[in-house]
Enzyme design. Structure first.
Site, PDB file in Angstrom:
ATOM      1  CG  ASN A  71      18.096 -21.371  38.732  1.00  0.00           C
ATOM      2  OD1 ASN A  71      18.803 -20.788  39.543  1.00  0.00           O
ATOM      3  ND2 ASN A  71      17.134 -22.189  39.104  1.00  0.00           N
ATOM      4  CG  ASP A  72      22.355 -23.585  37.513  1.00  0.00           C
ATOM      5  OD1 ASP A  72      21.835 -23.453  38.639  1.00  0.00           O
ATOM      6  OD2 ASP A  72      22.265 -24.616  36.840  1.00  0.00           O
TER       7      ASP A  72
END
Lengths: 100, 463
Positions: free
Chosen positions: B389-390
């Site tokens: 994600n990040d």
């Protein structure tokens, strides 16, 4: 301060630079195994635990010394096995023939 | 003791120290890494054995019992644990080292509680060892899921933490000044509490840096204990501890800084920032989330020239690496080029993804790091993001975002992006991901192992 402690201080300074130099060019890939490996190396604390327990006299000292030995021994064996397991994987993937 | 026996023991310690240094050196290069741990292992074995051989030791039975219990437990636990749980195992075994260092300091202080240089060193070893064991346990609990991974932020924590540290250290000083060992109890108690308070506000994503820091701290604590021992009956054991401990302290500190830098964060920010609890976590993003089903995703990939897979912690949690390898094989069987994009901090530790994929049998030469793979996305047909994600959030390129400046994988530049994700939650940083709202991005919801297994079936069945 006793002369031995000064000697140890000189040694520590040299060891600090050695530790810094030795890993200064490590690839990111090896950060985890290296952390695990250095975790194993400070397991030398087991030796200190053995000395502490070996010269303990009161029951309290013995109890704490035993705790030190148990924890130090866990640090040593656990640290070694974890590092070895991580590195074993890198090894296998590099072995000739494993490339399709 | 016969004179030459002492000389032999000294010589063995010297050899052990050399082997530690060479082992560490070897471990910093992939070709020699495995040899490195072997060197260090042999060094450790002989160092422990000669310590036994030294005269004057009592309590032999207790020592043997302790080595047996601790060694057996550590060996067994490290053998049976899953590869995905390795990061927290490093944390827990490191904590054990810190605890041992604190316990040794406690014995030293109980034995000779008078003002002197080595007493100060023992106090310092006790302080750092206590912080290391307590902090490592919290780090372990967060990664193991015993505690929530999110930062746990208490009110006025900076002030409270500082007060706990100062009062704790103060009790140590009092114990020495009035030579009352009773005061050692609040000394150790408050420092353990400080280790807990220090680590609670740190989010799960930052744990690798924190574990590395505690690793370095344990090294320092071991070295400090060693100082206190060099004057004792087994001075050479003390020197070995000083050298090995300082080596780890220095190497571990450097490693901690390297890891923080890979995330574009300062160490102070990691420790005191409670990252993701405040800051700009991204406002509403233009666009919408566009789902895709397994069949469509499979077709998209089958008819691609190049597919790049970007795995993250979600893949590790779902134990999907084996299925991912099968998917790569199935695609390659159809003539698709498959590459893996490994972000330096994907997963819970640098190198975590490499380890997991290597375990699943993915060949080394298919793994590419960020700098190698980023220019490739422009001519990649499908970027498949699995549980990351990040590290793929283009918000990092935007000024003002909490992720600003973090190096990311440029998956958004691929022609199509497919994101396999459990739900619509945010990443560890708690930040909205701009990527998911882009026109070329499709969301494939579900457990990674389950979804990838279905993809494999779909690709294999296709005509």
């Amino acid at each position: 301060m006793a002369a031995d402690v000064w000697t140890a201080l000189f040694i520590a300074i040299l060891a600090a630079f050695t530790g810094y130099e030795v890993i200064s060019r490590v690839p990111v890939l090896l950060h985890t195994p290296l952390m695990s490996g250095s975790n194993f190396i400070h397991g030398i604390v087991l030796v200190g635990g053995i000395v502490a327990l070996g010269f303990a006299t009161t029951p309290l000292e013995e109890a704490i010394g035993l705790l030190a030995v148990i924890m130090g021994a866990m640090n040593v064996t656990g640290g070694y096995v974890v590092t070895e397991r991580i590195l074993a994987m890198f090894d296998r993937s590099k072995r000739p023939g494993s490339h399709p | 003791m016969i004179a030459w026996v002492g000389t032999v023991i000294d010589a063995v310690y010297v050899v052990a120290v050399i082997a530690f240094i060479l082992g560490l050196k070897a471990m910093s290069s992939p070709e020699t890494a495995r040899r490195g741990i072997l060197y260090a292992g042999v060094a450790m074995l002989v160092a422990v054995l000669v310590t036994f051989a030294t005269g004057g030791l009592g309590n032999f039975a207790l020592i043997a019992l302790g080595v047996f219990i601790g060694g057996g437990a550590g060996w067994y636990w490290a053998r049976v644990v899953k590869m995905t749980d390795m990061p927290q195992m490093v944390a827990i075994f490191n904590g054990m080292g810190g605890g041992a260092a604190a316990a040794i300091a406690a014995v030293e202080l109980l034995t000779s509680l008078s003002a002197g240089a080595t007493t100060g060193l023992s106090l310092a070893g006790g302080i750092i060892g206590s912080i290391s064991i307590a902090g490592s346990f919290i780090a372990f609990s967060k990664l193991q899921g015993w505690l929530p991974g999110k930062p746990i932020v208490l009110p006025a924590r900076q002030v409270v933490n500082f007060a706990v540290l100062v009062v704790g250290v103060g009790f140590g000083g009092v114990a020495v000044l009035v030579t009352q060992s009773f005061y050692l109890l609040p000394f150790f108690g408050l420092l353990l509490l400080y280790g807990i308070l220090l680590t609670l506000p740190i989010g799960g994503a930052d744990m690798p840096v924190v574990i590395s820091l505690f690793n370095a701290l344990t090294g320092v604590a071991v070295a400090l204990d060693g100082f206190a021992l060099v004057n004792g009956p087994l001075g050479d054991a003390g020197y070995a501890m000083v050298i090995a401990g300082t080596l780890v302290g220095a190497a571990g500190s450097l490693l901690t800084l390297l890891m923080a830098r890979a995330m574009n964060r300062s160490l102070g920010n990691v420790l005191f920032g409670a990252f993701g609890s405040g800051a700009d976590t991204g406002g509403p993003v233009a666009g919408s989330l566009k789902p895709i089903d397994v069949a469509d995703a499979a077709v998209l990939m089958e008819y691609s020239g190049q597919v790049v897979i970007a795995p993250g912690y979600g893949m590790a949690v779902a134990q999907a690496q084996q299925k991912v390898k099968e998917l790569a094989d199935a695609l390659e069987a159809r003539g698709v080029t498959v590459k893996f994009a490994i972000h330096p901090v994907a997963g819970r530790m640098p190198g975590h993804m490499n380890v997991l994929l290597a375990e699943a049998g993915v060949s080394y030469d298919k793994l590419f790091d960020r700098d190698e793979i980023n220019p490739e996305f422009a001519h990649t047909d499908v970027a498949l993001v699995i549980g990351a994600n990040d590290v793929v959030n283009p918000a990092a390129r935007r000024t003002g975002s909490a992720l600003q400046g973090m190096p990311i994988l440029d998956v958004d530049q691929a022609k199509n992006v497919i994101v396999i994700k459990r739900g619509q939650g945010k990443g560890f940083a708690g930040i909205e991901n701009d990527l998911f709202y882009k026109d070329n991005c499709r969301m494939l919801y579900g457990d990674a192992q389950h979804v990838v297994a279905e993809l494999v079936q779909a690709v294999k069945k296709a005509p």
